[in-house]
Design a protein around this motif. Structure first.
Motif, PDB file in Angstrom:
ATOM      1  N   ASP A  97       4.731  -3.641   6.339  1.00 58.76           N
ATOM      2  CA  ASP A  97       3.535  -2.794   6.362  1.00 58.76           C
ATOM      3  C   ASP A  97       3.877  -1.309   6.296  1.00 58.76           C
ATOM      4  O   ASP A  97       3.037  -0.495   5.929  1.00 58.76           O
ATOM      5  CB  ASP A  97       2.717  -3.059   7.640  1.00 58.76           C
ATOM      6  CG  ASP A  97       2.123  -4.464   7.658  1.00 58.76           C
ATOM      7  OD1 ASP A  97       1.581  -4.859   8.710  1.00 58.76           O
ATOM      8  OD2 ASP A  97       2.207  -5.158   6.626  1.00 58.76           O
ATOM      9  N   VAL A 125       6.343   1.598   4.793  1.00 57.84           N
ATOM     10  CA  VAL A 125       7.300   1.828   3.705  1.00 57.84           C
ATOM     11  C   VAL A 125       8.638   2.366   4.225  1.00 57.84           C
ATOM     12  O   VAL A 125       9.696   2.074   3.670  1.00 57.84           O
ATOM     13  CB  VAL A 125       6.676   2.748   2.623  1.00 57.84           C
ATOM     14  CG1 VAL A 125       6.414   4.143   3.161  1.00 57.84           C
ATOM     15  CG2 VAL A 125       7.530   2.796   1.394  1.00 57.84           C
ATOM     16  N   PRO A 163       3.267  -0.901  -4.868  1.00 51.72           N
ATOM     17  CA  PRO A 163       2.281  -0.253  -5.729  1.00 51.72           C
ATOM     18  C   PRO A 163       1.225   0.571  -4.995  1.00 51.72           C
ATOM     19  O   PRO A 163       0.488   1.328  -5.622  1.00 51.72           O
ATOM     20  CB  PRO A 163       1.623  -1.432  -6.461  1.00 51.72           C
ATOM     21  CG  PRO A 163       1.900  -2.620  -5.636  1.00 51.72           C
ATOM     22  CD  PRO A 163       3.144  -2.356  -4.859  1.00 51.72           C
ATOM     23  N   ASP A 164       1.145   0.442  -3.666  1.00 51.91           N
ATOM     24  CA  ASP A 164       0.076   1.140  -2.938  1.00 51.91           C
ATOM     25  C   ASP A 164       0.500   2.508  -2.406  1.00 51.91           C
ATOM     26  O   ASP A 164      -0.233   3.119  -1.634  1.00 51.91           O
ATOM     27  CB  ASP A 164      -0.430   0.262  -1.791  1.00 51.91           C
ATOM     28  CG  ASP A 164       0.679  -0.049  -0.782  1.00 51.91           C
ATOM     29  OD1 ASP A 164       0.366  -0.182   0.417  1.00 51.91           O
ATOM     30  OD2 ASP A 164       1.844  -0.165  -1.207  1.00 51.91           O
ATOM     31  N   VAL A 165       1.682   2.996  -2.794  1.00 51.58           N
ATOM     32  CA  VAL A 165       2.088   4.317  -2.304  1.00 51.58           C
ATOM     33  C   VAL A 165       2.144   5.319  -3.448  1.00 51.58           C
ATOM     34  O   VAL A 165       2.393   4.949  -4.594  1.00 51.58           O
ATOM     35  CB  VAL A 165       3.462   4.281  -1.588  1.00 51.58           C
ATOM     36  CG1 VAL A 165       3.382   3.442  -0.328  1.00 51.58           C
ATOM     37  CG2 VAL A 165       4.565   3.789  -2.510  1.00 51.58           C
ATOM     38  N   ASN A 166       1.905   6.591  -3.147  1.00 48.63           N
ATOM     39  CA  ASN A 166       1.990   7.638  -4.162  1.00 48.63           C
ATOM     40  C   ASN A 166       3.221   8.512  -3.957  1.00 48.63           C
ATOM     41  O   ASN A 166       3.348   9.604  -4.483  1.00 48.63           O
ATOM     42  CB  ASN A 166       0.717   8.497  -4.163  1.00 48.63           C
ATOM     43  CG  ASN A 166       0.429   9.122  -2.804  1.00 48.63           C
ATOM     44  OD1 ASN A 166       1.244   9.047  -1.888  1.00 48.63           O
ATOM     45  ND2 ASN A 166      -0.721   9.730  -2.678  1.00 48.63           N
ATOM     46  N   GLN A 167       4.152   8.011  -3.142  1.00 47.00           N
ATOM     47  CA  GLN A 167       5.372   8.746  -2.842  1.00 47.00           C
ATOM     48  C   GLN A 167       6.517   7.737  -2.769  1.00 47.00           C
ATOM     49  O   GLN A 167       6.355   6.652  -2.201  1.00 47.00           O
ATOM     50  CB  GLN A 167       5.193   9.461  -1.497  1.00 47.00           C
ATOM     51  CG  GLN A 167       6.345  10.337  -1.068  1.00 47.00           C
ATOM     52  CD  GLN A 167       6.115  10.897   0.332  1.00 47.00           C
ATOM     53  OE1 GLN A 167       5.987  10.149   1.290  1.00 47.00           O
ATOM     54  NE2 GLN A 167       6.072  12.206   0.459  1.00 47.00           N
ATOM     55  N   LYS A 187       6.951  12.687  -4.120  1.00 49.64           N
ATOM     56  CA  LYS A 187       5.862  12.093  -4.889  1.00 49.64           C
ATOM     57  C   LYS A 187       6.445  11.284  -6.051  1.00 49.64           C
ATOM     58  O   LYS A 187       7.525  11.593  -6.567  1.00 49.64           O
ATOM     59  CB  LYS A 187       4.898  13.175  -5.398  1.00 49.64           C
ATOM     60  CG  LYS A 187       5.509  14.175  -6.377  1.00 49.64           C
ATOM     61  CD  LYS A 187       4.527  15.312  -6.649  1.00 49.64           C
ATOM     62  CE  LYS A 187       5.062  16.267  -7.714  1.00 49.64           C
ATOM     63  NZ  LYS A 187       6.292  16.970  -7.325  1.00 49.64           N
ATOM     64  N   GLU A 201       3.818  16.933   0.438  1.00 48.20           N
ATOM     65  CA  GLU A 201       4.706  15.779   0.615  1.00 48.20           C
ATOM     66  C   GLU A 201       4.586  15.242   2.039  1.00 48.20           C
ATOM     67  O   GLU A 201       4.633  14.040   2.269  1.00 48.20           O
ATOM     68  CB  GLU A 201       6.170  16.146   0.325  1.00 48.20           C
ATOM     69  CG  GLU A 201       6.491  16.448  -1.128  1.00 48.20           C
ATOM     70  CD  GLU A 201       6.326  15.260  -2.082  1.00 48.20           C
ATOM     71  OE1 GLU A 201       6.106  14.118  -1.618  1.00 48.20           O
ATOM     72  OE2 GLU A 201       6.416  15.484  -3.296  1.00 48.20           O
ATOM     73  N   ARG A 203       1.587  13.080   2.262  1.00 49.46           N
ATOM     74  CA  ARG A 203       1.846  11.751   1.677  1.00 49.46           C
ATOM     75  C   ARG A 203       2.675  10.914   2.647  1.00 49.46           C
ATOM     76  O   ARG A 203       2.396   9.736   2.863  1.00 49.46           O
ATOM     77  CB  ARG A 203       2.600  11.888   0.344  1.00 49.46           C
ATOM     78  CG  ARG A 203       1.761  12.469  -0.774  1.00 49.46           C
ATOM     79  CD  ARG A 203       2.507  12.536  -2.098  1.00 49.46           C
ATOM     80  NE  ARG A 203       1.755  13.382  -3.019  1.00 49.46           N
ATOM     81  CZ  ARG A 203       2.098  14.624  -3.378  1.00 49.46           C
ATOM     82  NH1 ARG A 203       3.217  15.158  -2.948  1.00 49.46           N
ATOM     83  NH2 ARG A 203       1.321  15.320  -4.191  1.00 49.46           N
ATOM     84  N   THR A 214       0.739   7.259   2.692  1.00 45.36           N
ATOM     85  CA  THR A 214       1.538   6.057   2.446  1.00 45.36           C
ATOM     86  C   THR A 214       1.587   5.165   3.690  1.00 45.36           C
ATOM     87  O   THR A 214       2.309   4.178   3.731  1.00 45.36           O
ATOM     88  CB  THR A 214       2.988   6.427   2.060  1.00 45.36           C
ATOM     89  OG1 THR A 214       3.558   7.215   3.114  1.00 45.36           O
ATOM     90  CG2 THR A 214       3.023   7.206   0.761  1.00 45.36           C
ATOM     91  N   ARG A 216      -2.427  -2.775   2.376  1.00 49.32           N
ATOM     92  CA  ARG A 216      -1.384  -3.809   2.371  1.00 49.32           C
ATOM     93  C   ARG A 216      -0.732  -3.814   3.749  1.00 49.32           C
ATOM     94  O   ARG A 216       0.318  -3.228   3.966  1.00 49.32           O
ATOM     95  CB  ARG A 216      -0.338  -3.498   1.314  1.00 49.32           C
ATOM     96  CG  ARG A 216      -0.852  -3.721  -0.065  1.00 49.32           C
ATOM     97  CD  ARG A 216       0.239  -3.550  -1.104  1.00 49.32           C
ATOM     98  NE  ARG A 216      -0.250  -4.062  -2.372  1.00 49.32           N
ATOM     99  CZ  ARG A 216       0.390  -4.915  -3.148  1.00 49.32           C
ATOM    100  NH1 ARG A 216       1.586  -5.331  -2.815  1.00 49.32           N
ATOM    101  NH2 ARG A 216      -0.151  -5.330  -4.264  1.00 49.32           N
ATOM    102  N   SER A 217      -1.430  -4.445   4.672  1.00 49.53           N
ATOM    103  CA  SER A 217      -0.975  -4.400   6.054  1.00 49.53           C
ATOM    104  C   SER A 217      -1.660  -5.519   6.809  1.00 49.53           C
ATOM    105  O   SER A 217      -2.716  -5.989   6.404  1.00 49.53           O
ATOM    106  CB  SER A 217      -1.357  -3.045   6.654  1.00 49.53           C
ATOM    107  OG  SER A 217      -1.351  -3.075   8.056  1.00 49.53           O
TER     108      SER A 217
END
Lengths: 479, 502
Positions: free
Chosen positions: A179, A181, A281-285, A352, B211, B214, B219, B322-323
């Protein structure tokens, strides 16, 4: 000490008086002006008493009468490195249920209640390469807490009920391990370095948790929680002689037993260049980690590596990739050394998606540069000054001092290890740093891991080399 | 012994006694009695505690401005300003301030032009590309005069073990810990920082903050939940937005915005400083006057005027991610200093802190529907009315709904039967021990002294609030449970797993 302190106070008094009399006689110094720092007041080294009990328990004690509390930390030779590969999680669960599972006299719930009502805590654990017990209490509760500690250590019952509870907790952790990253990146990177099945990187699976029995747990506890296998540090508001007697009394029915632990696992690392990708695929970094095996703290080059690490991480990675380029909030390059097993060299950042490959290139550039050119005089001086001038903070509390002594003793390091390090750091030169960088950093043979969304990368990862895609799907029980 | 000699002997003994360190355990009164304070003419307040155990000193600057002071269009500015506060001054961080200075207005003008072009219904992409290139060139020019992270380096070189800062909803706080003979150096560096700040490398640092957003929020499933949760629980009060700010605001904040914000909020009467360690009070006072007295006083900024109105009904918010599931519940409660504070803290501890707490006993041990659960209060800040919150991390094969039902049941029990004497004792003793433990480090002590002074108006409350906590009764707890833990007064948030996240 008093003399120095009052000399300094005298200087301040003169300073103060001169302002009082002349108003503008003393001008403010600018940050870059020359400051004449008075000599630092001496560090008060506490007296640490060492006693070995008849049953082999090694005690370390230091008194601290500033606050009405007592802290305890005991460490045993133990670790998940000793658990069988089909029962990963055994060590951890043993460490947990030793405390939560109750004793011959009290259930785990009763112990929870009593301790928390006292605002005291007793905790047990077994980690990678050690296990232990810790306690914290108001000094009035010392006798009761010692009694509870002793019962937990010597008469635990490991109730099935609490074993199952601990297993449910572990299974929850497994189900949630993808869950976050950052958690994914750290875990999978360690596996790249040590090997997925290696004791230093492996993790629980539903199957390994299911396989653990109560007998396994009791055997594991017996293999390491013995008095002759334990170092115990005590600090706080007590009288040493009294404390030693109390501990002797409360542990008098805990005899020494032979302890034979298997040899520690070997680490056999082959330097190689690999590029690895985990699809998220669900992260932008992107989460980037790059590296290879690290080292040990008893390496004679360790003092030089301390200086190299500071310059690499801060002056090179942080200043360039974060401050100059604005590519990351968190970025580092660090050759990590452990006490008793090789650490990991890692460099990394989170950036990013659209700057992923660019950031990787900059990281590799910096890694290469420090192995090719000497660091500057300024960088060297600053890294050393930072280490040497902040050294005093190693001694700003009794708790810190005694726990450091415990750790050094546990791993067989000399008690004055920190002081010896300081002496050696003082001598480190630019040539030493370059030599160490050449010897220990291998920019051409790194393992690269990227966790992110490749659809949004600036360039395909394959431009860096053949990509190995790692599947992190969690195997279900029975798979 | 002749009288004269006896007198001298007596005097000598008195002097000896005065010079010695106290050998008895310090009670709160003893520590409280050792704290001293002074306020400069410009309104800046200093709280000083001498502690000579080790030759070190910790500094804590509490700026009474946080994300709660922000409005739409500038969310994230307090935190961005915190980053900019490390960029140096006219002296620190530059090799040629005059040359740098000449470039800033041009850069800002270009940036403004860029923004306006972006906002157009049909932006001219060629123009945008050209302006960006020009801005980048100017940035490169200015860069040659920048000494990278010099502020950090100068402090770390002198042994600063903890040079850092953090921004919360309520405040922005700057910390340092130095060997104690560096007192004047700290005075010089930090007064210079607030007297002559230069917000250089502005555009790149915005990138860094983006950053950070994010990393810590976009994220992170829990980060996303919290952002949406706050936005739902607070419809009016600025606790409703995240500390890091909205991405589009970050993209549009200008250097002038930050300068204006700094000038409005970083005035001496809005700064409280805690200094704890091996220092001499008189010396601290003289140096503070000399160094920080230079900062001119200005009118205190207007307090946040918006008050969160009462909810008209329960609010619900869902975040699909997604968790595995996460449950979060928040009930509105008053700000710190309110008379219900102590009872609310007691309630949170008894119902949801520790293995013997109500929630842990029922949800984790007995029903086994949660692996983790608990209650915490004073969220996201304490200066303004905030939330008392509950959370649950469900076990596999169990749901957030089950956890919510169980939590509601436990709240109901407290409303019916209140709490037992041993539970009250747990809270009171835990609070006291917590207080003792938090005083042990210089840094922690400096932080607590400034917090109590700035938020509650008096640093003495750090010690005096203990009496309030110790006076809480079972009746008080029942009363606040009835008053605040009401369905209409709550927001419920959850992470709903995306199908493919198993």
């Amino acid at each position: 000490m008093t003399l120095i302190k009052y000399t300094r106070q005298a200087i301040f008094l003169i300073f103060a008086l001169s302002i009082g009399f002349n108003g503008s006689a003393v001008a403010q110094k600018g940050p870059k002006d020359e400051f004449l720092f008075p000599e630092l007041n001496p560090i008060k080294m506490p007296e640490i008493q060492k006693v070995t009990l008849d049953n082999g328990l090694r005690l370390f004690l230091v008194e601290d009468h500033n606050y009405p509390t007592i802290g305890i930390r005991g460490q045993v030779y133990a670790g998940s490195i000793y658990e069988p590969p089909d029962k990963v999680g055994l060590a951890s669960i043993t460490g947990t249920v030793l405390r939560t599972g109750g004793t011959e006299r009290m259930s785990g719930d009763e112990i929870d209640k009593e301790l928390e009502t006292m605002a005291a805590s007793v905790e047990t654990w077994i980690g990678l390469n050690s296990g232990g017990i810790s306690a914290s209490m108001l000094k009035d509760d010392l006798d009761r807490c010692l009694q509870l500690m002793a019962e937990i250590l010597t008469k635990p019952v490991f109730s099935e009920n609490k074993i199952e509870l601990a297993k449910i907790n572990m299974r929850t952790g497994i189900s949630r391990r993808n869950d976050d990253v950052n958690e994914i990146t750290g875990r999978e990177f360690e596996k790249l370095i040590y090997g997925g099945a290696h004791p230093y990187a492996r993790h629980t699976e539903y199957a390994t948790v299911d396989a653990i029995t109560r007998d396994d747990i009791v055997d594991f506890y017996r293999s390491c929680f013995q008095p002759n296998n334990m170092l115990l540090a005590v600090w706080g508001d007590f009288k040493t002689k009294e404390m030693v007697n109390k501990i002797k009394r409360v542990l008098k029915d805990w005899p020494a037993k032979p302890v034979k632990l298997p040899p520690k696992p070997e680490v056999d690392y082959k330097d190689r260049y690999t590029v690895n990708y985990i699809n998220k695929p669900d992260v932008n970094q992107s989460n980037i980690m790059i590296g290879h095996l690290g080292g040990l703290m008893n390496n004679p080059d360790y003092p030089t590596l301390i200086v190299m690490n500071n310059i690499l991480s801060w002056d090179r990675m942080f200043k360039r990739i974060r401050t100059d380029e604005g590519l990351a909030y968190n970025v580092w390059g660090y050759y990590d050394s452990n006490y008793d097993y090789p650490g990991v060299f890692s460099a990394g950042a989170q950036t990013k998606s659209a700057s992923t490959v660019h950031a990787i290139e900059l990281i590799l550039e910096e890694m290469k540069k420090i192995t090719e050119q000497e660091v500057t005089d300024e960088e060297l001086k600053k890294a050393k000054d930072k280490y040497l001038n902040s050294f005093v903070f190693n001694f700003d509390s009794q708790a810190k001092i005694i726990n450091r002594m415990l750790t050094y003793t546990y791993f067989g390091y000399p008690v004055d290890f920190a002081d010896k390090l300081k002496e050696q750091v003082e001598k480190v030169g630019k040539a030493d740093v370059l030599q160490a960088a050449k010897k220990y950093l291998h920019p051409g043979k790194v393992q690269i891991l990227v966790v992110g969304n490749k659809e949004e990368f600036d360039r395909p990862l394959s431009t860096l080399g053949e990509v190995n895609v790692i599947d992190i799907t969690i195997p279900q029980a029975g798979e | 012994m002749p009288l004269k000699k006896r007198l001298y002997f007596l005097l000598f003994m008195i002097l000896v006694l005065l010079m010695q360190q106290p050998a008895f355990p310090q009670s709160f009164d003893h520590i409280k009695g050792a704290v001293r304070e002074f306020t400069l003419d410009n309104g800046m307040k200093f709280i000083v505690l001498e502690r000579h155990e080790a030759p070190v000193v910790s500094f804590h600057v509490y700026a009474d401005v946080g994300s709660a002071n922000e409005s739409y269009g500038i969310t994230g500015i307090s935190h961005l300003l915190e980053h900019m506060a490390f960029k140096g001054s006219k002296v620190v961080g530059t090799s040629n301030y005059e040359a740098e200075k000449a470039l800033f207005p041009k850069m800002d003008e270009l940036y403004d032009k860029l923004k306006r072009e972006h906002w157009k219904v049909k932006p001219d992409t060629a123009l945008i590309a050209e302006l960006s290139k020009e801005l980048e060139a100017l940035r490169g020019q200015a860069k040659q005069y920048v000494v990278n992270n010099e502020f950090f380096d100068m402090l770390e070189r002198e042994g600063d073990d903890a040079v850092n800062a953090y921004t919360s909803n309520d405040a922005t706080q700057y910390i340092n810990s130095l060997p104690s003979n560096r007192l004047e150096f700290w005075m010089s560096m930090i007064s210079d920082r607030f007297l002559n700040p230069v917000f250089r490398e502005f555009y790149k640092e915005k990138d860094v903050v983006m950053e950070e957003r994010r990393l810590s929020l976009e994220t992170q499933p829990i980060g996303k939940l919290i952002e949406d949760f706050m936005a739902t629980a607070f419809k009016a009060h600025p606790y409703h937005h995240s500390i890091v700010g909205h991405m589009s605001d970050l993209e549009n904040i200008t250097r002038q915005d930050v300068i204006g914000y700094f000038q409005k909020y970083y005035i001496p009467s809005n700064l409280t400083v805690g200094i704890v360690g091996d220092v001499n009070f008189a010396a601290v006072q003289e140096m503070a006057r000399l160094y920080f007295g230079r900062i001119s006083s200005n009118p205190k900024p207007e307090r946040v005027r918006t008050v969160e109105p009462e909810q008209w009904g329960e609010r619900r918010v869902k975040v699909r991610a997604r968790s595995q599931p996460v449950l979060l519940i928040g009930y509105h409660r008053p700000n710190a200093g309110h008379e219900d504070e102590s009872a609310l803290e007691a309630l949170a501890n008894i119902i949801g802190q520790g293995r013997s707490s109500r929630l842990y006993e029922v949800l984790v041990k007995e029903k086994r529907i949660a692996a983790q659960t608990g209650c915490f209060s004073g969220w996201p800040g304490i200066k303004f009315p905030n939330l008392i919150a509950f959370f649950a991390i469900s076990t596999p094969d169990h749901t957030s709904d089950e956890c919510l039902a169980a939590i509601d049941e436990e709240i109901g029990k407290i409303k019916q039967e209140s709490v037992k004497p041993d539970e009250l004792q747990k809270f009171k003793r835990t609070y006291k021990k917590g207080l003792i433990d938090s005083m042990k480090s210089n840094a922690s002590m400096a932080s607590l002294l400034t917090l109590n002074e700035a938020v509650l108006g008096d640093w003495r409350l750090l010690f005096d609030d203990l009496a309030k906590m110790e006076a809480v009764t079972a009746e008080d707890i029942k009363r606040v449970a009835d008053k605040y833990l009401v369905e209409d007064n709550r927001t419920v948030g959850e992470i709903i797993p995306e199908e493919s996240s198993k």
